[in-house]
Design a protein around this motif. Structure first.
Motif, PDB file in Angstrom:
ATOM      1  N   SER A  31      10.732   9.019  57.865  1.00  0.00           N
ATOM      2  CA  SER A  31      10.575  10.449  57.937  1.00  0.00           C
ATOM      3  C   SER A  31       9.337  10.879  57.489  1.00  0.00           C
ATOM      4  N   GLY A  32       8.086  10.613  58.228  1.00  0.00           N
ATOM      5  CA  GLY A  32       6.763  10.617  57.893  1.00  0.00           C
ATOM      6  C   GLY A  32       5.845  11.322  58.719  1.00  0.00           C
ATOM      7  N   ILE A  33       6.602  12.139  59.700  1.00  0.00           N
ATOM      8  CA  ILE A  33       5.936  12.773  60.790  1.00  0.00           C
ATOM      9  C   ILE A  33       5.554  14.187  60.368  1.00  0.00           C
ATOM     10  N   GLN A  34       4.276  14.633  60.072  1.00  0.00           N
ATOM     11  CA  GLN A  34       3.834  15.977  59.545  1.00  0.00           C
ATOM     12  C   GLN A  34       2.533  16.182  60.500  1.00  0.00           C
ATOM     13  N   TYR A  35       2.567  17.018  61.146  1.00  0.00           N
ATOM     14  CA  TYR A  35       1.500  17.365  62.275  1.00  0.00           C
ATOM     15  C   TYR A  35       1.175  18.935  62.197  1.00  0.00           C
ATOM     16  N   ASP A  36      -0.111  19.222  62.487  1.00  0.00           N
ATOM     17  CA  ASP A  36      -0.373  20.504  62.818  1.00  0.00           C
ATOM     18  C   ASP A  36      -0.146  20.386  64.551  1.00  0.00           C
TER      19      ASP A  36
ATOM     20  N   ILE B 243      -5.736  11.204  65.332  1.00  0.00           N
ATOM     21  CA  ILE B 243      -6.482   9.909  65.056  1.00  0.00           C
ATOM     22  C   ILE B 243      -7.792   9.879  64.619  1.00  0.00           C
ATOM     23  N   LYS B 244      -8.824  10.621  64.972  1.00  0.00           N
ATOM     24  CA  LYS B 244     -10.167  10.857  64.618  1.00  0.00           C
ATOM     25  C   LYS B 244     -10.352  11.143  63.029  1.00  0.00           C
ATOM     26  N   ASN B 245      -9.219  11.882  62.643  1.00  0.00           N
ATOM     27  CA  ASN B 245      -9.238  12.412  61.441  1.00  0.00           C
ATOM     28  C   ASN B 245      -9.010  11.120  60.294  1.00  0.00           C
ATOM     29  N   ILE B 246      -8.290   9.992  60.686  1.00  0.00           N
ATOM     30  CA  ILE B 246      -8.182   8.912  59.907  1.00  0.00           C
ATOM     31  C   ILE B 246      -9.477   8.099  60.098  1.00  0.00           C
TER      32      ILE B 246
ATOM     33  N   SER C 122     -12.614   2.502  69.719  1.00  0.00           N
ATOM     34  CA  SER C 122     -12.777   3.737  69.566  1.00  0.00           C
ATOM     35  C   SER C 122     -11.495   4.518  69.446  1.00  0.00           C
ATOM     36  N   ALA C 123     -11.328   5.465  68.706  1.00  0.00           N
ATOM     37  CA  ALA C 123     -10.043   6.332  68.702  1.00  0.00           C
ATOM     38  C   ALA C 123      -9.383   6.359  69.983  1.00  0.00           C
ATOM     39  N   SER C 124     -10.225   6.978  70.917  1.00  0.00           N
ATOM     40  CA  SER C 124      -9.775   7.011  72.415  1.00  0.00           C
ATOM     41  C   SER C 124      -9.017   5.523  73.046  1.00  0.00           C
ATOM     42  N   GLN C 125      -9.808   4.459  72.916  1.00  0.00           N
ATOM     43  CA  GLN C 125      -9.500   3.176  73.372  1.00  0.00           C
ATOM     44  C   GLN C 125      -7.981   2.769  72.721  1.00  0.00           C
ATOM     45  N   PHE C 126      -8.003   3.027  71.238  1.00  0.00           N
ATOM     46  CA  PHE C 126      -6.830   2.680  70.493  1.00  0.00           C
ATOM     47  C   PHE C 126      -5.554   3.508  71.146  1.00  0.00           C
ATOM     48  N   LEU C 127      -5.850   4.821  71.164  1.00  0.00           N
ATOM     49  CA  LEU C 127      -4.691   5.576  72.015  1.00  0.00           C
ATOM     50  C   LEU C 127      -4.330   5.061  73.323  1.00  0.00           C
TER      51      LEU C 127
ATOM     52  N   LEU D  74       2.882   6.286  64.204  1.00  0.00           N
ATOM     53  CA  LEU D  74       2.892   4.581  64.130  1.00  0.00           C
ATOM     54  C   LEU D  74       1.481   4.360  64.163  1.00  0.00           C
ATOM     55  N   MET D  75       0.773   4.991  65.253  1.00  0.00           N
ATOM     56  CA  MET D  75      -0.723   4.682  65.392  1.00  0.00           C
ATOM     57  C   MET D  75      -1.525   5.328  64.169  1.00  0.00           C
ATOM     58  N   THR D  76      -1.032   6.155  63.465  1.00  0.00           N
ATOM     59  CA  THR D  76      -1.867   6.827  62.317  1.00  0.00           C
ATOM     60  C   THR D  76      -1.812   5.719  61.154  1.00  0.00           C
ATOM     61  N   VAL D  77      -0.593   5.104  61.070  1.00  0.00           N
ATOM     62  CA  VAL D  77      -0.453   3.983  60.142  1.00  0.00           C
ATOM     63  C   VAL D  77      -1.341   2.725  60.501  1.00  0.00           C
TER      64      VAL D  77
END
Length: 598
Positions: free
Chosen positions: A362-367, A376-379, A392-397, A424-427
């Motif tokens: 239970s770790g999902i917290q988004y605006d 992703i770019k915020n990380i 890049s963030a876009s390539q990883f997405l 999961l990607m933010t981790v």
């Protein structure tokens, strides 16, 4: 075959987001059908429409008259004012209203078995006091206890441990209930389902077979489709040359050819590419000699011991799966490792070079108004790989199946599974060399799971993963921490299937273990007149069964043509084979007693 469910030209969209358009399919009586599509394609919405919880923009859903239907949504809403006992009683009442030849005693036994297997024990507890996972298990028990003619299940294995999942798998496989299901559990799909319906690019494709069969046939479909695209591109080049040489053509044939050119161009741009970005290795952070040492870890809550004196020293390339019953302490161990919970005794010490990242259930917290790419770019703007390459963030997405258009959508427009994939990607974007994943497979589609498995297989750091998904564990874990009773944790060198095989071998060996001398001495005295009579009777019965078997085989090979007669003879032949095996086993047992008495 009898059609139980007919979906006709169904269309559904939310604003400008088209989920599916004019899709049609059938589910036949006794079929066990799985619905497969990537996150965001509308699987849960489709089941909600079929289950009459939502409405479609157009199209029809038609059930066969006079059949009962049970529906388990992905996130069931239960009446919190009721106790578990009161809630289950309602399901039992529904079962009594539609089950023919209802037998109270037999039903009570099956109901208790279902509740026991799903670890639903304190029946006086209020629904409002239960966690989301416990409520999902109550809702699952509801539809099973109801025993409808057709079951519709949305991710039924979510919040089940591996033992519950294996039980449910066998239960659904053995029951004659018609089934329509969404699940990401690929062993479950393989062992239960005999029909797969795939939704891809707003179209449906049906495969009469299990998951393994679907994979082969889907690959053939993609290869054939892409071959047709290649051929279309060759034609397109010739047509483009013709158009460039005849720009003033106005004849009917020329106009028809020009129209076809643009249709061909649209088709030629629709090649199926599963993934456009490849990642070779997983982390740029190197691990030193000391990684993580767990020394004599113990943890109890009241009288319940979760972990008892557990020690382990992590080595490079350790990829460890954690398995055990719900509530046994798996997440507790992870939280002790991450210093979120203090052990009663013992220590968990990381090396200086370790960079950790922890995926929680239970770790999902988004605006919700934030764009996907900004999350992703915020990380990090880029992720550096161990071979020196950068993404890049876009390539990883894009690697995790977020297409460029979707990257600039607000988070609010993502489905539940897509939000979990983003989390999961933010981790992963933190580029750890020690990765901890607690139930990462919940709510992820099969396509995403394949991407995640590829990523973790190339990941060069250490991994700990808690998952009830046996296929996932087999793909990513090279050893296991197995939680036993009384807080003991067994370190097992091998994946989940190897562990399961060894468990089955141990059970078989225990059954086949020769009896000791004392038992054999007792058996010498036990070949009584009664056993002798049974022995002789079994010989006569076996002779009779063998004679009947031979007679049926001769009839079947002798040209019986009426289908009813063939069915009747085949059924009787199955009964004879089962009876013969049972009686032979008993005859051999008595023969052994007889021999020992000589």
């Amino acid at each position: 075959m009898i059609t139980y469910l007919q979906v006709e030209n169904l269309t559904k969209s939310f604003g400008d987001n088209l989920l599916f358009e004019n899709i049609s399919f059938s589910v036949m009586k006794d079929q066990k059908t799985a619905l497969i599509a990537k996150n965001g394609a509308g699987k849960s919405t489709l089941l909600n429409i079929i289950g009459k919880k939502e409405t479609a923009d157009s199209g029809n859903v038609v059930f066969k008259n006079d059949i009962s239907v049970g529906y388990l949504p992905q996130q069931p809403v239960l009446d919190g004012t009721l106790s578990i006992k009161e809630h289950i009683a309602l399901s039992a009442q529904k079962a009594k209203s539609h089950i023919h030849d209802f037998e109270e005693l037999d039903y009570e036994v099956q109901m208790k078995q279902i509740l026991g297997k799903l670890k639903i024990e304190n029946l006086e507890q209020k629904i409002s006091e239960l966690s989301g996972g416990q409520q999902k298990r109550i809702a699952l028990a509801d539809v099973l206890i109801e025993r409808p003619d057709m079951l519709i299940l949305d991710e039924p294995t979510n919040h089940l441990d591996t033992f519950m999942t294996e039980w449910l798998e066998k239960y659904l496989k053995d029951t004659r209930t018609t089934l329509l299901m969404v699940t990401h559990d690929r062993y479950f799909l393989d062992n239960v389902c005999d029909n797969i319906i795939e939704i891809d690019n707003n179209k449906t494709y049906s495969y009469t077979g299990n998951y393994s069969y679907y994979l082969r046939k889907r690959q053939e479909r993609i290869e054939n489709f892409n071959a047709a695209i290649t051929k279309a591109n060759n034609i397109l080049r010739r047509e483009a040359d013709w158009i460039s040489r005849m720009p003033k053509a106005r004849g009917g044939k020329a106009k028809y050819r020009i129209d076809n050119f643009y249709k061909l161009k649209e088709f030629a741009q629709s090649r199926i590419d599963e993934r456009k970005v490849e990642i070779a290795t997983g982390t740029a952070h190197r691990l030193g000699n000391k990684i993580l040492e767990l020394k004599h870890i113990s943890k109890s809550y009241g009288e319940k011991t979760l972990i008892k004196d557990f020690s382990y020293t992590f080595q490079k390339n350790d990829k460890i799966g954690i398995v055990g019953a719900n509530g046994c302490g798996k997440s507790t161990l992870l939280n002790i490792i991450m210093n979120n919970i203090k052990p009663d005794s013992g220590t968990a010490e990381f090396g200086e070079t370790v960079v950790t990242s922890y995926y929680r259930q239970s770790g999902i917290q988004y605006d919700e108004n934030q764009k996907v790419i900004d999350v992703i770019k915020n990380i990090a703007e880029v992720i550096e790989l161990s071979d020196g390459k950068k993404l890049s963030a876009s390539q990883f997405l894009e690697y995790f199946l977020f297409e460029p258009k979707m990257q600039y959508s607000p988070v609010a427009k993502l489905s539940g599974g897509e939000k979990r994939r983003l989390y999961l990607m933010t981790v992963l974007m933190k580029n750890p060399n020690f990765l901890i994943l607690d139930e990462p497979t919940n709510d992820l589609d099969i396509i995403t799971l394949n991407v995640l498995e590829d990523y973790l297989n190339s990941f060069s750091g250490c991994l700990i993963v808690v998952s009830h998904d046996r296929y996932f564990l087999d793909k990513v874990a090279n050893s296991l921490f197995v939680f036993k009773e009384n807080g003991e944790i067994k370190n097992f060198a091998g994946n989940y299937t190897v562990y399961l095989t060894e468990k089955e071998d141990e059970k078989t060996s225990a059954k086949e273990k020769p009896q000791n001398t004392d038992t054999r001495e007792k058996r010498k005295k036990n070949f009584t007149f009664k056993l002798k009579t049974e022995h002789q009777q079994l010989e006569a019965e076996l002779d009779s069964l063998n004679a009947e078997k031979k007679e049926i085989e001769e009839k079947l090979s002798g040209g019986v043509s009426e289908i009813e007669e063939i069915t009747k003879l085949s059924k009787r032949l199955e009964e004879i084979l089962a009876l013969t095996e049972e009686k032979e086993m008993r005859w051999l047992e008595l023969e052994e007693i007889k021999e020992s008495d000589l």
